[in-house]
Design a protein around this motif. Structure first.
Motif, PDB file in Angstrom:
ATOM      1  N   HIS A  52       0.830  -1.214   0.000  1.00  0.00           N
ATOM      2  CA  HIS A  52       0.000   0.000   0.000  1.00  0.00           C
ATOM      3  C   HIS A  52       0.865   1.266   0.000  1.00  0.00           C
ATOM      4  N   PRO A  53       0.510   2.234  -0.858  1.00  0.00           N
ATOM      5  CA  PRO A  53       1.298   3.471  -0.983  1.00  0.00           C
ATOM      6  C   PRO A  53       1.475   4.215   0.340  1.00  0.00           C
ATOM      7  N   LYS A  54       0.614   3.957   1.295  1.00  0.00           N
ATOM      8  CA  LYS A  54       0.776   4.573   2.613  1.00  0.00           C
ATOM      9  C   LYS A  54       2.123   4.147   3.206  1.00  0.00           C
ATOM     10  N   TRP A  55       2.525   2.884   2.947  1.00  0.00           N
ATOM     11  CA  TRP A  55       3.774   2.348   3.500  1.00  0.00           C
ATOM     12  C   TRP A  55       4.948   2.621   2.588  1.00  0.00           C
ATOM     13  N   ILE A  56       4.735   2.528   1.279  1.00  0.00           N
ATOM     14  CA  ILE A  56       5.850   2.767   0.346  1.00  0.00           C
ATOM     15  C   ILE A  56       5.395   3.747  -0.727  1.00  0.00           C
ATOM     16  N   PRO A  57       5.352   5.032  -0.362  1.00  0.00           N
ATOM     17  CA  PRO A  57       4.890   6.036  -1.333  1.00  0.00           C
ATOM     18  C   PRO A  57       5.794   6.108  -2.570  1.00  0.00           C
ATOM     19  N   GLN A  58       7.051   5.709  -2.410  1.00  0.00           N
ATOM     20  CA  GLN A  58       7.991   5.743  -3.543  1.00  0.00           C
ATOM     21  C   GLN A  58       7.506   4.899  -4.720  1.00  0.00           C
ATOM     22  N   LEU A  59       6.681   3.875  -4.415  1.00  0.00           N
ATOM     23  CA  LEU A  59       6.224   2.968  -5.474  1.00  0.00           C
ATOM     24  C   LEU A  59       4.693   3.019  -5.624  1.00  0.00           C
ATOM     25  N   ALA A  60       4.124   4.180  -5.343  1.00  0.00           N
ATOM     26  CA  ALA A  60       2.669   4.346  -5.456  1.00  0.00           C
ATOM     27  C   ALA A  60       2.189   4.165  -6.891  1.00  0.00           C
ATOM     28  N   ASP A  61       3.109   4.291  -7.850  1.00  0.00           N
ATOM     29  CA  ASP A  61       2.758   4.175  -9.267  1.00  0.00           C
ATOM     30  C   ASP A  61       2.964   2.763  -9.816  1.00  0.00           C
ATOM     31  N   ALA A  62       2.901   1.767  -8.924  1.00  0.00           N
ATOM     32  CA  ALA A  62       3.208   0.382  -9.311  1.00  0.00           C
ATOM     33  C   ALA A  62       2.454  -0.075 -10.559  1.00  0.00           C
ATOM     34  N   ALA A  63       1.137   0.126 -10.561  1.00  0.00           N
ATOM     35  CA  ALA A  63       0.326  -0.387 -11.673  1.00  0.00           C
ATOM     36  C   ALA A  63       0.701   0.299 -12.982  1.00  0.00           C
ATOM     37  N   GLU A  64       0.864   1.604 -12.913  1.00  0.00           N
ATOM     38  CA  GLU A  64       1.212   2.356 -14.128  1.00  0.00           C
ATOM     39  C   GLU A  64       2.554   1.891 -14.689  1.00  0.00           C
ATOM     40  N   VAL A  65       3.538   1.729 -13.798  1.00  0.00           N
ATOM     41  CA  VAL A  65       4.868   1.287 -14.239  1.00  0.00           C
ATOM     42  C   VAL A  65       4.770  -0.065 -14.936  1.00  0.00           C
ATOM     43  N   LEU A  66       4.083  -0.996 -14.290  1.00  0.00           N
ATOM     44  CA  LEU A  66       3.999  -2.348 -14.828  1.00  0.00           C
ATOM     45  C   LEU A  66       3.257  -2.366 -16.167  1.00  0.00           C
TER      46      LEU A  66
END
Lengths: 302, 302
Positions: A52-66
Motif C-alpha cells: 500500500h502506498p501509505k507504507w511505500i509512497p515511492q512505489l505508489a505508481d506500481a500499476a502504471e509502471v507495470l
C-alpha cells in the motif's frame, strides 16, 4: 575452487532499490530505467511493489509502471505483493511473476508486517493460492536470515522453518535476504549448509546487502555451496533503513564484474548495467556506492 | 570453512593512502593521525615513504613525520625506501623497518621505477644490504601480481621469479599487491597455490585494493590458503591512479569487521579505526568509500 558455470541475476533495483530511496522517482523515469534494464540481457526484473502506498509512497505508481514498460518476452517482470488486494492490482497490471515476503525473525516480521511469523503464513497462502490459480509462479523472500535489527542473530533452523512452510504453499523459489547487510561468509556457510539439508540449491537465491562490504565475499561462499541465483540492484541502490548513509543491495555491476572475471556466464552486459547506474545517479543527483559505477563515472569525466 | 585464528593487520594508510590523495596533508595532521592509529591496537604502521619528493610531494615531510610521531614500543613503524639515498634519510629518522618495492610486470616496473625488472634487483640489494647492516628488517612489496595496466594479466610464475630474488637478498616478508584492484578470487587462488609451492604462508602478506569491490572476497580466498597478514588503509584511503574516482586500499575497518565477525582476532579496535577514518575525512573534506566509516558517519549524524 569449485564454481558454477552460469549464474542468473535477478535485478531488484526498481523495487528494493527505489523503495528505499528518499525521493519519489517520476513514473516516466522509472519506466525508462526499466526499459534500459530490459536491454541489458537480464531475464528477470522485479519492477515494483504493490504494498500500500501509505507504507511505500515511492512505489505508489506500481500499476502504471507495470502497464507502461516495454515488455521483452525473454524477461520475467515480477512484482512484490503483500496481500490479496495487492495481488488483484498486480494481476490487473499483467505481472509475470509474484513475490511474497516475510522475515525469519519475529522482531523484524512484526515491525515490517505487523504480524507474528505464524500469523503471516495464512495471509501469504491466500496470495500464493490466488497467484497460482491465475497461472503465475510465486517467489518467496525471507528477510533477516543472518541477523535481525531487533532480535539479533537468526538461527538457521528458524529459516528452515519458514522456508518449509512457504515451499509447502507451492512457492517455486526462496530468496534468502541478509536484510541489514551484516553477514559474513562463515554465517552464510552455516546457513546454507543447514538449508541444503532440506532443499536443493536451485530452489534458493541469495539476496545480499552490501552495508558492511561483505556482499561479494558472501556471494563467493554461496557459489561454493552451489547457489546459482543472486538478487542485486543496479548502482547498488537502496540504502539501509537501519544504518543511515549506508550502502544498499549489492550492485549488479559489481556482482557481474566478479562473476565474469571468474569465467561465470550471466548473459548480462556489464557496460549497459553501468550506464543504467549512471542514469539513476543523474536522476537522484548523487553518487551511489557501486564500485563499477564509480569507474564508469570516472571514465565519462576524463 | 578452515580459517586462521589470528590475523595481523599492516596499516599502510599513512603511506599508500596519503601518497595517492591529491592534497598535501599538513605534517601536524599526519602526525596526529599516526598517533591516533598508534592507540588502536595495531602493531605495524607504514608511516611514510622516502621516495624523492619530486615523485611523491604528498610525503615530502617523511623525515619530520617519522621523527615527530609518538612511538609505542609495541608497534613497528615502517617506511618505504626506494634507494640508498632514501635509506640514509630513513635510518637517520629512526625507522623501525624498511620496505622496498618493485613490480611483477615489466610495464608497471618501467613506469614506476624507470628500470627493467632485472635492472631493479641490484638497486634493491643495496638498500637491503644497508638496512640489514643497520639491524633493520626489510619487507618487500611486489606490485601488479594479478594484472598490470600496461601488460595485462601477470603470470604467477613471474611473481615467483621476483619473490625468489627478493627473499635471496634477506627480505623477511613479501607483500603481494593487486595494485590496480582488478583481482578476483580464482586469480588470487591460482597465484597463492603457485606461491605456496615455493614459500611458506607466513612469508607472505596480501595487499588488496578495493577498486572493483573484490578485496574482501580476495581476503577470504587468501585466508583459506593460510595467509594471516594483510595490508589495509584506514578509511580505504588511496584512490587508484589508473581509475579516476575509484576506491583505494581495502579499508582497515571493513577488513576488521569481516575478520572479527568470523571470530578471527586482530587485537585492533574497530571503533577506534572508524574514528580515525572520520578524522581523515574531515581533513580532506570528502567522504571515503569505506563502508564501516559510512556507518560511523551516519551514527554521528543521527
Amino acid at each position: 575452487m569449485q564454481l558454477p558455470k552460469r549464474v542468473q541475476i535477478k535485478e531488484v533495483g526498481p523495487r528494493d532499490g527505489l523503495q528505499n530511496e528518499i525521493m519519489f522517482i517520476p513514473t516516466d523515469a522509472k519506466i525508462k530505467l526499466i526499459n534500459q534494464l530490459s536491454d541489458t540481457g537480464l531475464n528477470y526484473i522485479e519492477v515494483t511493489s504493490f504494498v500500500h502506498p501509505k507504507w511505500i509512497p515511492q512505489l505508489a505508481d506500481a500499476a502504471e509502471v507495470l502497464k507502461e514498460i516495454k515488455r521483452n518476452t525473454d524477461i520475467t517482470y515480477a512484482a512484490l505483493v503483500p496481500n490479496s488486494k495487492g495481488l488483484e492490482r498486480a494481476l490487473d497490471a499483467h505481472v509475470d511473476e509474484v513475490s511474497v515476503f516475510m522475515s525469519a525473525s519475529e522482531g523484524h516480521n512484526k515491525s515490517n508486517i505487523n504480524k507474528s511469523i505464524d500469523e503471516t503464513f495464512p495471509v501469504l497462502k491466500e496470495v500464493v493460492d490466488g497467484a497460482l490459480a491465475a497461472g503465475k509462479r510465486v517467489r518467496g523472500y525471507i528477510s533477516t536470515v543472518i541477523s535481525c535489527p531487533y532480535d539479533g542473530y537468526t538461527k538457521p533452523e528458524q529459516v528452515v522453518y519458514v522456508a518449509e512452510r512457504l515451499f509447502d504453499m507451492g512457492i517455486t523459489e526462496i530468496s534468502l535476504g541478509d536484510t541489514i547487510g551484516v553477514g559474513v561468509p562463515t554465517q552464510v556457510d552455516a546457513l546454507l549448509q543447514e538449508m541444503l539439508h532440506h532443499f536443493k540449491a536451485e530452489q534458493l537465491a541469495m539476496h545480499f546487502h552490501d552495508t558492511r562490504g561483505t556482499a561479494l565475499a558472501n556471494v563467493m561462499t554461496s557459489l561454493a555451496n552451489g547457489i546459482t541465483k543472486f538478487d542485486s540492484a543496479f548502482g547498488g541502490l537502496g540504502g539501509c533503513p537501519y544504518a543511515k548513509g549506508a550502502s544498499g543491495n549489492v550492485a549488479t555491476e559489481d556482482l557481474l564484474y566478479l562473476l565474469h572475471e571468474m569465467g561465470i556466464e550471466t548473459g548480462v552486459n556489464l557496460k549497459k548495467i553501468q550506464q543504467t547506474a549512471l542514469s539513476i545517479e543523474r536522476i537522484i543527483g548523487k553518487n551511489l556506492s557501486s564500485k563499477l559505477a564509480a569507474i564508469a563515472r570516472g571514465e565519462e569525466e576524463s
